[in-house]
Design a protein around this motif. Structure first.
Motif, PDB file in Angstrom:
ATOM      1  N   ILE A  80       0.859  -1.183   0.000  1.00 40.60           N
ATOM      2  CA  ILE A  80       0.000   0.000   0.000  1.00 40.60           C
ATOM      3  C   ILE A  80       0.902   1.242   0.000  1.00 40.60           C
ATOM      4  O   ILE A  80       1.838   1.314   0.804  1.00 40.60           O
ATOM      5  CB  ILE A  80      -0.910   0.012   1.246  1.00 40.60           C
TER       6      ILE A  80
ATOM      7  N   HIS B 284       0.978   4.043   1.233  1.00 44.72           N
ATOM      8  CA  HIS B 284       1.284   4.728   2.495  1.00 44.72           C
ATOM      9  C   HIS B 284       2.081   3.857   3.458  1.00 44.72           C
ATOM     10  O   HIS B 284       2.569   4.336   4.475  1.00 44.72           O
ATOM     11  CB  HIS B 284      -0.005   5.222   3.154  1.00 44.72           C
TER      12      HIS B 284
ATOM     13  N   ASN C 157     -10.096   2.308   7.882  1.00 40.77           N
ATOM     14  CA  ASN C 157     -10.322   3.670   8.348  1.00 40.77           C
ATOM     15  C   ASN C 157     -11.679   4.275   8.016  1.00 40.77           C
ATOM     16  O   ASN C 157     -12.002   5.361   8.446  1.00 40.77           O
ATOM     17  CB  ASN C 157      -9.229   4.566   7.772  1.00 40.77           C
TER      18      ASN C 157
ATOM     19  N   ARG D 174     -18.712   0.876   1.842  1.00 42.09           N
ATOM     20  CA  ARG D 174     -17.271   1.016   1.663  1.00 42.09           C
ATOM     21  C   ARG D 174     -16.579  -0.339   1.455  1.00 42.09           C
ATOM     22  O   ARG D 174     -15.694  -0.493   0.628  1.00 42.09           O
ATOM     23  CB  ARG D 174     -16.667   1.718   2.891  1.00 42.09           C
TER      24      ARG D 174
HETATM   25  S1  SF4 Z   1      -7.455   3.961   2.729  1.00 44.30           S
HETATM   26 FE1  SF4 Z   1      -7.699   1.864   2.014  1.00 44.30          FE
HETATM   27  S2  SF4 Z   1      -7.863   2.107  -0.181  1.00 44.30           S
HETATM   28 FE2  SF4 Z   1      -6.951   4.023   0.561  1.00 44.30          FE
HETATM   29  S3  SF4 Z   1      -4.736   3.644   0.471  1.00 44.30           S
HETATM   30 FE3  SF4 Z   1      -5.428   3.048   2.490  1.00 44.30          FE
HETATM   31  S4  SF4 Z   1      -5.756   0.845   2.316  1.00 44.30           S
HETATM   32 FE4  SF4 Z   1      -5.735   1.670   0.264  1.00 44.30          FE
END
Ligand code: SF4
Lengths: 201, 480
Positions: free
Chosen positions: B116, B118, B439, B445
Motif C-alpha cells: 500500500i 502509504h 479507516n 465502503r
Molecule cells: S485507505 Fe484503504 S484504499 Fe486508501 S490507500 Fe489506504 S488501504 Fe488503500
C-alpha cells in the motif's frame, strides 16, 4: 483547455438540490483510465430508474448548460463528475451554490459554474423548458430570449483562465524559472530531499 | 535576530514556498509524489495530450495497491496470475505503461517492496521528516506520522505535480490536539485516533492541519504514529503531523531511500529543528485525556460514530442535533443495530486485518499476540490478514506470525488495499458485519450493504475469537 467566452444553447432544467457526485457518476465508473466516455455513465442511476428522465429527452441531447438546485456536486471528491459532465457536452452549470471541491474540479476542466439566487434559477428553469439560454463570461451575465438578465460573481483569476483557455498546469509551467531556482536551493540546503529515488547507489 | 516562534506546520510550509502571491496563495514545492493505479491514468493521459513530461521522475514513486487481488500473484510455475476483473487489469496495465513511458521508479505487483503506497513510502525511507508528500489518495495524511506534511490530492493535481513538481495552495489553519497522560493496557494508537475523531467529529478538523502533541506520541512507535496521522482526514483535517524525534530517526536509519553517511548527519541536524517552537500559536487547540480512552469501536457509518467497547449502541435520541439524530437512525438501520445493545453482543461474520491504517508489522504482532493458540469462532465466515507490503509480509513470516494466523483459521494474503474499499475481489457480503482495522465505515465502503465496525488489530483478533465485538482486555494473558 478550451477557451470559454460564452456558452449559448439549450439548458437542461434539472433543478434538483444536493446533487452528489455519486449521482453524477456512480463509483463503478472510477475504474476507467480515460476522461473520455464518462458521459455514458452520467446520471446513470437516475436514467435507469426513470425512462422519462430529462437527460434522455432528445431536445436536450448535447445541451451545453445544466440548471440545478442548491449544493450541486456535494459528496465524494471524484473529479470524474466534472469529466462526465464535460463528456455529456456540458460547459456550464447554473445553481444557487456548489460544493467547493466540485467547483474546483469543474474549473480545472474548463466548466463554468455560475451561482445565482434561487429566484433566478426558478426563472431559468422555466425558460429552459422551451428556449435557449446565453451565458456571457466577459460580461458575467446570464440572459434569455425574454430580456431576463442575471449578473453573477466569479473569481477574477478563474475568469481570466477560462477566458483565455489557460490551464493551471500551463500557468505554473510558465513559472519554470522560479521552480528551477527553488530546486537549486533545495539541492544545496537539503540534498537528501533532492535525491529522491536516486538515493543510495 | 529573534524570529517569531513557529509551529512545525509553519516551518515545513515556509521551507517549501517557491512563490507567494498577493492573495496569500503559494506555489509549494512537492518533495515526494506517490502514484498508484486508480487516480493516475487520467493525469498521465493529460500529460500525453499536452505533450508534457514528468518534471522530477526522481521524486516520484509508483506502486499498485487498490485494485490488486490479494490472492497468490504467481502460480506454481512462477507465472503471473492474470487479474480476472478486466477493468482492474486495465488500470494496472496502464500504470505499467505510464511508468515505463515517463521513466518513473516502480515496484511491480510481485516485487517484495510492493504494498500500500502509504506503507511503502515510510518503509522505503522515501517519505522523510520535513518533506512535502502528496498522493492521489486521501489517506496520504499517514506520512505525517514521520513529521512530513502529507496530504491527498485529486487527479488534476496529480497531473499538476507530475508536470511541475509543485501545487498552488493556500495555507491551512493549525490545530493542536494535545493528549495528556498515557494509554491504558489494551488501548492502542487506533483506539486513540478513533476517540479523537469522536471528540472532533468528521468536520472538526476542516481547513486545519493537526499536530498531535503530548507524551503519548513521544512514547509511541513510528508505526503507531502513522496509524494516528492516517486518520486525520476522517476528522476533516487536511493533514496530521507528529514531530520527528529519536524514535523517527531510529526508524528511518538504513532504509533503502533514506540518506546515508554525511548526508544522514546533515539531515538529522535539520530534522532536530523540526518541532513547534515554545510560544508558537495554534489557531485551535483541543485537549484529550488519555486516561478516558478505552478500546474503541464504531457503531455507525461515519468514523465519528465511536463508542468504548464497554458501551452500548446509542439511541438516535441521545444526540442533541436533529440532523445527527436523523443520520444516526439511518446508520442504525443500515447497520442492523438496536439502541441499547451492549457493543460486546454485536456478532461479526467477517474479520479484516489490514489497510494503510493497520497493516504494519506492529499491527500484525498485536493481532497475533491475541490469536496465538486460539481459534476463530465458528460463526466467522471470512477472516483475512493482509500485510501492508511484501516486506512486512516477509518480516511477519520470519517471526512465524503467518502460522499463528493460519493456525487460528485465518487467511494470510498478499499485500494491497484489499477489503478496505470494495474495489478489488475482497469484499464483505451485503448485510454482514466486519470487524475491520481500516479507516472508513461508510455505507458500502467494504462492499454494497457491508456493515463495518472500525477497530484496532488486537480488537479485530479478539472479535475473531469470540465471533462478536470483544474487549481485548479480557484476553490479556496470565503469562504476559
Ligand atoms: S485507505 Fe484503504 S484504499 Fe486508501 S490507500 Fe489506504 S488501504 Fe488503500
Amino acid at each position: 483547455m478550451e477557451a470559454l467566452r460564452a456558452v449559448d444553447g439549450r439548458a437542461i432544467p434539472f433543478g434538483r438540490e444536493n446533487v452528489d457526485t455519486d449521482l453524477i457518476i456512480p463509483a463503478r465508473w472510477l475504474k476507467t483510465i480515460s476522461r473520455e466516455g464518462l458521459g455514458e455513465g452520467a446520471f446513470e442511476a437516475l436514467r435507469a430508474s426513470d425512462p422519462d428522465n430529462i437527460f434522455d429527452q432528445p431536445e436536450y441531447t448535447g445541451a451545453p448548460i445544466l440548471v440545478a438546485g442548491d449544493n450541486f456536486g456535494c459528496g465524494s471528491s471524484r473529479e470524474h463528475a466534472a469529466w462526465a459532465l464535460l463528456d455529456m457536452g456540458i460547459r456550464a452549470v447554473i445553481a444557487p451554490s456548489f460544493s467547493d471541491i466540485f467547483a474546483g474540479n469543474a474549473f480545472k476542466n474548463g466548466i463554468l459554474t455560475v451561482a445565482l439566487p434561487q429566484t433566478a434559477i426558478d426563472r431559468l428553469m422555466e425558460v429552459a423548458a422551451t428556449d435557449p439560454i446565453s451565458i456571457d463570461l466577459e460580461a458575467q451575465s446570464v440572459t434569455t430570449p425574454f430580456q431576463d438578465r442575471f449578473s453573477f460573481e466569479i473569481d477574477p483569476f478563474r475568469k481570466e483562465c477560462l477566458l483565455q483557455g489557460l490551464d493551471e498546469v500551463g500557468l505554473t509551467l510558465a513559472r519554470d524559472a522560479a521552480i528551477t531556482d527553488y530546486e537549486t536551493r533545495l539541492a544545496n540546503a537539503r540534498p537528501w530531499l533532492a535525491r529522491g529515488t536516486a538515493a543510495a547507489a | 535576530m529573534a524570529s517569531k516562534p513557529r509551529t512545525l506546520y509553519e516551518k515545513i510550509w515556509d521551507s517549501h514556498v517557491v512563490e507567494r502571491r498577493d492573495d496569500g496563495t503559494c506555489l509549494i514545492f512537492i518533495d515526494r509524489h506517490l502514484v498508484h493505479e486508480v487516480t493516475s491514468p487520467q493525469a498521465f493521459e493529460a500529460l500525453r495530450i499536452a505533450g508534457r513530461k514528468v518534471r522530477r521522475t526522481d521524486l516520484t514513486l509508483a506502486v499498485p495497491d487498490h485494485n490488486l487481488p490479494t490472492t497468490a500473484r504467481l502460480d506454481a510455475h512462477g507465472q503471473h496470475v492474470p487479474i480476472a476483473d478486466p477493468q482492474s487489469a486495465q488500470q494496472l496495465a496502464t500504470l505499467e505503461k505510464n511508468v515505463a513511458d515517463f521513466g518513473i521508479r516502480y515496484f511491480n505487483a510481485t516485487a517484495r517492496e510492493q504494498g500500500i503506497v502509504h506503507v511503502v513510502g515510510p518503509e522505503q525511507g522515501f517519505s522523510l521528516p520535513g518533506s512535502t508528500i502528496v498522493c492521489g489518495d486521501s489517506h496520504t495524511a499517514s506520512h505525517g506520522g514521520i513529521g512530513a506534511l502529507a496530504f491527498g490530492i485529486g487527479t488534476s493535481e496529480v497531473e499538476h505535480v507530475l508536470a511541475t513538481q509543485t501545487l498552488l495552495l493556500t495555507p491551512s489553519k493549525s490545530m493542536e490536539v494535545r493528549v495528556e497522560g498515557l494509554l491504558g493496557p489494551g488501548v492502542t494508537p487506533k483506539d486513540l485516533i478513533l476517540h479523537i475523531i469522536g471528540v472532533l467529529g468528521t468536520a472538526g478538523g476542516t481547513g486545519h492541519v493537526i499536530e498531535y502533541r503530548g507524551k503519548v506520541f513521544e512514547e509511541m512507535s513510528v508505526e503507531g504514529r502513522l496509524t494516528v496521522s492516517n486518520m486525520s482526514i476522517e476528522a476533516g483535517a487536511r493533514a496530521g503531523l507528529i514531530a520527528p524525534d529519536e524514535t523517527t530517526l531510529a526508524y528511518l536509519k538504513g532504509r533503502p531511500l533514506a540518506p546515508q553517511g554525511a548526508e544522514w548527519d546533515a539531515a538529522v541536524k535539520y530534522w532536530r529543528t523540526l518541532h513547534t517552537d515554545p510560544g508558537a500559536e495554534f489557531d485551535t487547540s483541543v485537549l484529550i485525556n488519555a486516561a478516558d480512552i478505552a478500546p474503541t469501536v464504531t457503531w455507525g457509518t461515519s468514523p465519528e460514530d465511536v463508542v468504548p467497547i464497554t458501551g452500548s449502541v446509542p439511541s438516535p435520541g441521545s444526540f442533541a442535533d436533529p440532523s445527527k439524530q436523523q443520520a444516526a437512525a439511518k446508520s442504525l438501520e443500515y447497520m442492523g443495530l438496536v439502541p441499547g445493545t451492549p457493543m460486546t453482543e454485536i456478532p461479526v461474520q467477517n474479520i479484516f486485518i489490514g489497510s494503510c491504517t493497520n497493516s504494519r508489522i506492529e499491527d500484525l504482532r498485536a493481532a497475533a499476540e491475541v490469536l496465538r493458540g486460539r481459534r476463530i469462532a465458528s460463526n466467522i465466515k471470512w477472516a483475512i490478514v493482509v500485510p501492508g507490503s511484501g516486506l512486512v509480509k516477509e518480516q511477519a513470516e520470519a517471526e512465524g506470525l503467518d502460522k499463528v494466523f493460519t493456525d487460528a483459521g485465518m487467511e494470510w494474503r498478499e499485500p494491497g488495499c484489499s477489503a478496505c474499499l470494495g474495489m478489488n475481489p475482497d469484499k464483505v457480503p451485503p448485510g454482514e458485519s466486519c470487524a475491520s482495522t481500516s479507516n472508513r465505515n461508510f455505507m458500502g465502503r467494504q462492499g454494497p450493504g457491508a456493515r463495518t465496525h472500525l477497530v484496532s488489530p488486537a480488537m479485530a483478533a479478539a472479535a475473531a475469537v469470540t465471533g462478536r465485538l470483544a474487549d481485548v482486555r479480557d484476553f490479556q494473558r496470565e503469562d504476559a
